[in-house]
Design a protein around this motif. Structure first.
Motif, PDB file in Angstrom:
ATOM      1  N   ILE A 189       3.188   2.181   8.245  1.00 49.48           N
ATOM      2  CA  ILE A 189       2.555   3.025   9.258  1.00 49.48           C
ATOM      3  C   ILE A 189       3.620   3.767  10.066  1.00 49.48           C
ATOM      4  O   ILE A 189       3.506   4.965  10.335  1.00 49.48           O
ATOM      5  CB  ILE A 189       1.660   2.172  10.179  1.00 49.48           C
ATOM      6  CG1 ILE A 189       0.497   1.576   9.383  1.00 49.48           C
ATOM      7  CG2 ILE A 189       1.134   3.006  11.341  1.00 49.48           C
ATOM      8  CD1 ILE A 189      -0.315   0.549  10.156  1.00 49.48           C
ATOM      9  N   ALA A 190       4.675   3.043  10.447  1.00 48.60           N
ATOM     10  CA  ALA A 190       5.743   3.664  11.228  1.00 48.60           C
ATOM     11  C   ALA A 190       6.413   4.787  10.448  1.00 48.60           C
ATOM     12  O   ALA A 190       6.690   5.864  10.989  1.00 48.60           O
ATOM     13  CB  ALA A 190       6.771   2.609  11.630  1.00 48.60           C
ATOM     14  N   ALA A 191       6.682   4.548   9.173  1.00 44.76           N
ATOM     15  CA  ALA A 191       7.314   5.583   8.349  1.00 44.76           C
ATOM     16  C   ALA A 191       6.440   6.824   8.259  1.00 44.76           C
ATOM     17  O   ALA A 191       6.931   7.958   8.316  1.00 44.76           O
ATOM     18  CB  ALA A 191       7.597   5.032   6.955  1.00 44.76           C
ATOM     19  N   GLY A 192       5.107   6.616   8.153  1.00 42.65           N
ATOM     20  CA  GLY A 192       4.193   7.752   8.087  1.00 42.65           C
ATOM     21  C   GLY A 192       4.169   8.555   9.367  1.00 42.65           C
ATOM     22  O   GLY A 192       3.879   9.753   9.354  1.00 42.65           O
ATOM     23  N   TYR A 207       0.872  -1.177   0.000  1.00 44.53           N
ATOM     24  CA  TYR A 207       0.000   0.000   0.000  1.00 44.53           C
ATOM     25  C   TYR A 207       0.905   1.221   0.000  1.00 44.53           C
ATOM     26  O   TYR A 207       1.846   1.309   0.797  1.00 44.53           O
ATOM     27  CB  TYR A 207      -0.890   0.028   1.245  1.00 44.53           C
ATOM     28  CG  TYR A 207      -2.004  -0.991   1.245  1.00 44.53           C
ATOM     29  CD1 TYR A 207      -3.262  -0.678   0.754  1.00 44.53           C
ATOM     30  CD2 TYR A 207      -1.795  -2.272   1.756  1.00 44.53           C
ATOM     31  CE1 TYR A 207      -4.296  -1.601   0.771  1.00 44.53           C
ATOM     32  CE2 TYR A 207      -2.816  -3.209   1.773  1.00 44.53           C
ATOM     33  CZ  TYR A 207      -4.064  -2.869   1.284  1.00 44.53           C
ATOM     34  OH  TYR A 207      -5.074  -3.789   1.291  1.00 44.53           O
ATOM     35  N   LEU A 208       0.605   2.188  -0.874  1.00 48.07           N
ATOM     36  CA  LEU A 208       1.471   3.351  -0.970  1.00 48.07           C
ATOM     37  C   LEU A 208       1.328   4.291   0.224  1.00 48.07           C
ATOM     38  O   LEU A 208       2.261   5.019   0.544  1.00 48.07           O
ATOM     39  CB  LEU A 208       1.190   4.116  -2.271  1.00 48.07           C
ATOM     40  CG  LEU A 208       1.522   3.372  -3.570  1.00 48.07           C
ATOM     41  CD1 LEU A 208       1.358   4.298  -4.760  1.00 48.07           C
ATOM     42  CD2 LEU A 208       2.941   2.811  -3.531  1.00 48.07           C
ATOM     43  N   ASP A 209       0.172   4.268   0.893  1.00 48.00           N
ATOM     44  CA  ASP A 209      -0.049   5.187   2.008  1.00 48.00           C
ATOM     45  C   ASP A 209      -0.990   4.542   3.010  1.00 48.00           C
ATOM     46  O   ASP A 209      -2.209   4.543   2.812  1.00 48.00           O
ATOM     47  CB  ASP A 209      -0.625   6.515   1.495  1.00 48.00           C
ATOM     48  CG  ASP A 209      -0.867   7.512   2.626  1.00 48.00           C
ATOM     49  OD1 ASP A 209      -0.345   7.300   3.738  1.00 48.00           O
ATOM     50  OD2 ASP A 209      -1.592   8.495   2.393  1.00 48.00           O
ATOM     51  N   ALA A 210      -0.450   3.984   4.077  1.00 51.84           N
ATOM     52  CA  ALA A 210      -1.268   3.322   5.091  1.00 51.84           C
ATOM     53  C   ALA A 210      -2.143   4.313   5.839  1.00 51.84           C
ATOM     54  O   ALA A 210      -3.210   3.954   6.352  1.00 51.84           O
ATOM     55  CB  ALA A 210      -0.375   2.565   6.068  1.00 51.84           C
ATOM     56  N   ASN A 211      -1.720   5.580   5.926  1.00 56.87           N
ATOM     57  CA  ASN A 211      -2.513   6.571   6.647  1.00 56.87           C
ATOM     58  C   ASN A 211      -3.853   6.844   5.982  1.00 56.87           C
ATOM     59  O   ASN A 211      -4.761   7.387   6.616  1.00 56.87           O
ATOM     60  CB  ASN A 211      -1.721   7.876   6.765  1.00 56.87           C
ATOM     61  CG  ASN A 211      -0.479   7.719   7.624  1.00 56.87           C
ATOM     62  OD1 ASN A 211      -0.488   6.978   8.599  1.00 56.87           O
ATOM     63  ND2 ASN A 211       0.598   8.392   7.249  1.00 56.87           N
ATOM     64  N   SER A 212      -3.981   6.498   4.709  1.00 55.47           N
ATOM     65  CA  SER A 212      -5.239   6.721   4.001  1.00 55.47           C
ATOM     66  C   SER A 212      -6.204   5.553   4.135  1.00 55.47           C
ATOM     67  O   SER A 212      -7.249   5.545   3.488  1.00 55.47           O
ATOM     68  CB  SER A 212      -4.964   6.988   2.513  1.00 55.47           C
ATOM     69  OG  SER A 212      -4.265   8.202   2.331  1.00 55.47           O
ATOM     70  N   LEU A 213      -5.867   4.579   4.987  1.00 56.13           N
ATOM     71  CA  LEU A 213      -6.730   3.409   5.162  1.00 56.13           C
ATOM     72  C   LEU A 213      -7.730   3.583   6.299  1.00 56.13           C
ATOM     73  O   LEU A 213      -8.396   2.628   6.692  1.00 56.13           O
ATOM     74  CB  LEU A 213      -5.876   2.164   5.403  1.00 56.13           C
ATOM     75  CG  LEU A 213      -4.983   1.746   4.225  1.00 56.13           C
ATOM     76  CD1 LEU A 213      -4.128   0.550   4.614  1.00 56.13           C
ATOM     77  CD2 LEU A 213      -5.820   1.439   2.989  1.00 56.13           C
TER      78      LEU A 213
END
Length: 216
Positions: free
Chosen positions: A206-209, A183-189
């Motif tokens: 998630i950690a990187a975000g 997933y390119l962006d877990a924060n958008s889930l």
């Protein structure tokens, strides 16, 4: 909004309402087609057409349904390099069996859509507003859903290499049946449902975000 014990609510998908008798028809731009069967080949231009209670079979290079109105339509056993339904209005549509190179639903308004037993190279739902969608037994190489608004969407027995959910707004979106490599962006889930194993797989993203550095 607090989730209830019924969350995620399943999609409310019903089969297209098709008549017993269908008349064959030829595709054309801005056509008004009712209770017809279409056999498509080569490049088929149905942009801004109205299809109601229709069946479609296709072995085609390109099918253009940009801006079309689609109501109670079934596609079965299709082979289409490019199926374009940008900005279309879709209600009770079913696509079962076959191979689609690019399925472009960007900007579409969708109410009841079933995708089943399909191989799709690229599925684009960018900016779409989709309610009640079932995706089952599919292999989809890339799924793009940036800025989409999804409600009651469920994936089952489906796999994907890459999912781009950036800016997605989700309500009752069930991703437990989607085996995605990345997933390119877990924060958008936010608003989706995942299994514990899927969350473990997403932990580095998630950690990187969050700006967290992971070291052993």
């Amino acid at each position: 909004m607090a989730r209830t014990t019924e969350s995620p609510a399943p999609p409310r998908v019903s089969p297209p309402d098709l008549p017993d008798r269908l008349e064959p028809a030829e595709p054309r731009r801005s056509a008004d087609l009712l209770a017809t069967s279409l056999e498509l080949a080569g490049d088929a231009d149905l942009a801004y057409a109205s299809l109601e209670q229709c069946t479609v079979r296709a072995d085609a290079d390109a099918v253009d349904l940009t801006g079309a109105t689609i109501l109670d339509v079934a596609l079965t056993g299709v082979r289409i390099a490019s199926l374009k339904m940008r900005d279309a209005g879709i209600r009770r549509m079913r696509i079962i069996g076959g191979r689609i190179g690019t399925l472009d639903l960007s900007g579409a308004r969708i109410d009841e859509l079933e995708l089943r037993d399909l191989r799709i190279d690229y599925l684009n739902l960018g900016g779409a507003r989709a309610t009640d969608v079932e995706v089952a037994d599919c292999r989809i190489r890339t799924i793009d859903i940036p800025q989409a608004e999804l409600t009651r969407v469920r994936f089952a027995a489906t796999s994907s290499d890459e999912v781009d959910p950036r800016g997605m707004r989700a309500t009752d979106v069930d991703l437990r049946g989607l085996d995605a490599l990345s997933y390119l962006d877990a924060n958008s889930l936010r608003g989706t449902t995942l299994t514990g194993f899927q969350v473990q797989q997403l932990a580095p993203v998630i950690a990187a975000g969050l700006g967290i550095q992971i070291k052993e």
